[in-house]
Design an enzyme around this catalytic site. Structure first.
Site, PDB file in Angstrom:
ATOM      1  N   GLY A 150       7.222  -1.945  -2.648  1.00  0.00           N
ATOM      2  CA  GLY A 150       6.582  -0.594  -2.557  1.00  0.00           C
ATOM      3  C   GLY A 150       7.051   0.389  -3.666  1.00  0.00           C
ATOM      4  O   GLY A 150       6.455   0.454  -4.721  1.00  0.00           O
ATOM      5  N   PRO A 186       0.872  -1.329  -0.046  1.00  0.00           N
ATOM      6  CA  PRO A 186      -0.042   0.042  -0.046  1.00  0.00           C
ATOM      7  C   PRO A 186       0.761   1.313   0.018  1.00  0.00           C
ATOM      8  O   PRO A 186       1.831   1.417   0.934  1.00  0.00           O
ATOM      9  CB  PRO A 186      -0.813  -0.126   1.436  1.00  0.00           C
ATOM     10  CG  PRO A 186       0.072  -0.934   2.059  1.00  0.00           C
ATOM     11  CD  PRO A 186       0.854  -1.912   1.093  1.00  0.00           C
ATOM     12  N   SER A 237       8.531  -4.599   8.792  1.00  0.00           N
ATOM     13  CA  SER A 237       8.711  -3.230   7.996  1.00  0.00           C
ATOM     14  C   SER A 237       8.787  -1.979   8.948  1.00  0.00           C
ATOM     15  O   SER A 237       8.553  -2.084  10.111  1.00  0.00           O
ATOM     16  CB  SER A 237       7.094  -2.894   7.618  1.00  0.00           C
ATOM     17  OG  SER A 237       7.166  -1.834   7.009  1.00  0.00           O
ATOM     18  N   ARG A 255      10.446   5.477   6.518  1.00  0.00           N
ATOM     19  CA  ARG A 255       9.772   6.709   6.446  1.00  0.00           C
ATOM     20  C   ARG A 255       9.080   7.079   7.855  1.00  0.00           C
ATOM     21  O   ARG A 255       8.479   8.203   7.899  1.00  0.00           O
ATOM     22  CB  ARG A 255       8.415   6.516   5.581  1.00  0.00           C
ATOM     23  CG  ARG A 255       8.807   6.476   4.193  1.00  0.00           C
ATOM     24  CD  ARG A 255       7.783   5.853   3.182  1.00  0.00           C
ATOM     25  NE  ARG A 255       6.763   6.566   2.975  1.00  0.00           N
ATOM     26  CZ  ARG A 255       6.870   7.752   1.946  1.00  0.00           C
ATOM     27  NH1 ARG A 255       8.068   7.803   1.306  1.00  0.00           N
ATOM     28  NH2 ARG A 255       5.855   8.535   1.612  1.00  0.00           N
ATOM     29  N   ARG A 281      14.835  -4.140  -4.154  1.00  0.00           N
ATOM     30  CA  ARG A 281      15.122  -3.384  -5.311  1.00  0.00           C
ATOM     31  C   ARG A 281      15.234  -4.222  -6.673  1.00  0.00           C
ATOM     32  O   ARG A 281      15.498  -3.873  -7.619  1.00  0.00           O
ATOM     33  CB  ARG A 281      16.122  -2.366  -5.350  1.00  0.00           C
ATOM     34  CG  ARG A 281      16.125  -1.274  -4.368  1.00  0.00           C
ATOM     35  CD  ARG A 281      14.772  -0.286  -4.577  1.00  0.00           C
ATOM     36  NE  ARG A 281      14.731   0.624  -3.598  1.00  0.00           N
ATOM     37  CZ  ARG A 281      14.005   0.706  -2.524  1.00  0.00           C
ATOM     38  NH1 ARG A 281      13.339  -0.479  -2.418  1.00  0.00           N
ATOM     39  NH2 ARG A 281      14.256   1.747  -1.574  1.00  0.00           N
ATOM     40  N   ASP A 325       9.039  -5.954   4.187  1.00  0.00           N
ATOM     41  CA  ASP A 325       9.463  -5.032   2.936  1.00  0.00           C
ATOM     42  C   ASP A 325      10.497  -4.131   3.483  1.00  0.00           C
ATOM     43  O   ASP A 325      10.861  -4.154   4.460  1.00  0.00           O
ATOM     44  CB  ASP A 325       8.180  -4.127   2.521  1.00  0.00           C
ATOM     45  CG  ASP A 325       7.617  -3.139   3.694  1.00  0.00           C
ATOM     46  OD1 ASP A 325       8.398  -2.834   4.686  1.00  0.00           O
ATOM     47  OD2 ASP A 325       6.435  -2.784   3.730  1.00  0.00           O
ATOM     48  N   LYS A 360       0.859  -4.638   9.968  1.00  0.00           N
ATOM     49  CA  LYS A 360       2.163  -4.193   9.263  1.00  0.00           C
ATOM     50  C   LYS A 360       2.841  -3.161  10.150  1.00  0.00           C
ATOM     51  O   LYS A 360       2.459  -2.024  10.582  1.00  0.00           O
ATOM     52  CB  LYS A 360       1.552  -3.583   7.948  1.00  0.00           C
ATOM     53  CG  LYS A 360       2.841  -2.797   7.122  1.00  0.00           C
ATOM     54  CD  LYS A 360       2.235  -2.633   5.703  1.00  0.00           C
ATOM     55  CE  LYS A 360       3.339  -1.762   4.876  1.00  0.00           C
ATOM     56  NZ  LYS A 360       3.455  -0.573   5.360  1.00  0.00           N
ATOM     57  N   HIS A 391       8.295   0.945   7.426  1.00  0.00           N
ATOM     58  CA  HIS A 391       7.578   1.902   6.723  1.00  0.00           C
ATOM     59  C   HIS A 391       8.556   2.585   5.633  1.00  0.00           C
ATOM     60  O   HIS A 391       8.464   3.602   5.296  1.00  0.00           O
ATOM     61  CB  HIS A 391       6.813   2.935   7.521  1.00  0.00           C
ATOM     62  CG  HIS A 391       5.452   3.393   6.818  1.00  0.00           C
ATOM     63  ND1 HIS A 391       4.378   3.142   7.608  1.00  0.00           N
ATOM     64  CD2 HIS A 391       5.327   4.286   6.003  1.00  0.00           C
ATOM     65  CE1 HIS A 391       3.224   3.625   7.086  1.00  0.00           C
ATOM     66  NE2 HIS A 391       3.824   4.160   6.017  1.00  0.00           N
TER      67      HIS A 391
HETATM   68  C1  GLV Z   1       2.224   6.966   4.309  1.00  0.00           C
HETATM   69  O1  GLV Z   1       1.904   5.707   4.614  1.00  0.00           O
HETATM   70  C2  GLV Z   1       3.411   7.513   3.962  1.00  0.00           C
HETATM   71  O2  GLV Z   1       4.324   6.700   4.272  1.00  0.00           O
HETATM   72  O3  GLV Z   1       3.476   8.522   3.544  1.00  0.00           O
END
Ligand code: GLV
Length: 389
Positions: free
Chosen positions: A332, A77, A276, A281, A313, A309, A254, A278
């Site tokens: 992603g 996502p 993960s 991020r 690459r 994740d 997640k 993220h």
């Molecule tokens: C949202 O899930 C982001 O990482 O910006």
């Protein structure tokens, strides 16, 4: 340039997208230490090359959450990804279907659930955050269930959004109102193909699933404000029970990076987790996914499905993640770059590349089925394993 790899698609995306969109998908939080670690640690995982084995029939197929997949890969996502090409999530879901792998629709996608369902021939996965407005969550879950989504990815590593400096520099964040809109418009004017494809013909530019609660005039400038104001910071393990009461399909948590949390996810009755951070991020300075994964897999000992994740690459990286203990991976940025570069066709091509790379990695590690890929094909984890088990 004809793309030969995910990295090539990244460069094509950079050339195609207005700066604020490229920086949004490409960037991480704060000093981007975790973002770099994800890639670097995975790259350092050395595989054992084995030769003179019969690798004439390599089978990438697998089963995740009761679904037969052509390979152990799903599209992750990604918020706003649908802005990378015209009605982007519609294109992505079709590419995923063609490759017989799942597409996961983000809560904060450009296209709403119903619009993606209209483009899809098969059910796709849905991702949800814990949002303050439980009524809204309930409605979204009911809609996803009614559309046949079999798997819910419940993202838990964003009780508060991390700060991404690149978004402030590009004008996606922290530049509300006219000032931000002017900056983004100027960036869009420097990318005429995108401006024509998405800027003019790809409307509406809204967060499709969230538009009903934000009102009809929602623009990108509302994205971060909505996330800040509506994410539920006091979410706890008991909330998984609430989700379970609303959702009869599979639940995948997640954003797990710690073996204790993985254990708690299993205790809470989740069907799976995504190891993960993220994509680097959120909390900068965490372990990479590649390093967090082995102790988590050891702790769970096969009790639940593990996806991972972060930093993947190539198809070789997919095999590395599987060898470290994942049952499947999420791609992603790879699909967001490809979507920007060439829409559905480019995602299909990117997935072809990943499949071909997996084939080579499996042939040369002497593995012919996904189930053959385990820690025994890892020669060296590359970095000292500091994961707390
Ligand atoms: C949202 O899930 C982001 O990482 O910006």
């Amino acid at each position: 340039m004809k793309a030969a790899s995910v990295i090539d698609y990244r460069e094509l995306a950079r050339a195609r997208l207005p700066r604020f969109l490229f920086e949004y998908i490409d960037g991480g939080s704060y000093a981007e230490v975790t973002l770099r670690r994800n890639i670097a640690d995975l790259e350092q995982v050395a595989l054992r090359q084995r030769v003179l084995r019969d690798v004439s029939t390599i089978d990438l197929s697998t089963r995740l959450f009761g679904q037969e997949l052509a390979m152990p890969v799903a599209l992750a996502p990604i918020g706003l990804a649908g802005m990378n090409a015209r009605r982007g999530e519609r294109q992505a879901v079709r590419a995923a279907e063609k490759a017989s792998i799942p597409f996961t629709l983000s809560t904060v996608s450009a296209c709403a659930l119903a619009e993606v369902a209209e483009a899809a021939a098969k059910p796709f996965w849905f991702q949800l955050y814990m949002i303050r407005d439980r009524g809204f969550m309930k409605d979204l879950l009911a809609e996803a269930a009614a559309l046949g989504c079999p798997t819910l990815m419940f993202t838990v590593d964003m009780p508060v959004p991390g700060s991404r400096y690149r978004d402030y520099r590009s004008g996606l964040a922290g530049a509300p109102g006219l000032r931000g809109a002017v900056r983004r418009t100027l960036q869009a004017m420097m990318r005429p193909r995108w401006a024509w494809d998405v800027g003019i013909h790809g409307r509406p530019h809204a967060l499709g699933n969230v538009a009903p609660v934000l009102g009809p005039n929602t623009g990108l400038e509302d994205f971060f404000a909505w996330m800040r104001n509506n994410f539920e910071p006091n979410v706890g393990w008991h909330d998984i029970e609430w989700i379970r009461s609303q959702w009869s399909g599979s639940i995948v948590i997640k954003g797990i990076l710690d073996a204790d949390d993985a254990h708690l996810a299993a205790e809470a009755g989740a069907d799976g987790i995504v190891v993960s951070n993220h994509g680097g991020r959120q909390l900068d300075g965490t372990l990479s996914s590649a390093r967090a994964l082995p102790p988590i897999a050891d702790r769970l000992g096969g009790r639940m499905t593990i996806l991972a994740d972060g930093g993947i690459r190539s198809g070789l990286d997919v095999v590395r993640m599987l060898a470290l203990g994942a049952d499947g991976v999420l791609l992603g940025r790879a699909w967001a770059y490809a979507l920007a570069a060439g829409g559905e066709k480019a995602i299909t091509h990117m997935l072809d590349l990943v499949r071909a790379e997996m084939n080579v990695a499996m042939a040369l590690t002497g593995t012919i089925r996904i189930a053959d890929i385990d820690r025994s094909i890892v020669h060296d984890l590359g970095t000292p394993d500091l994961g707390a088990a």
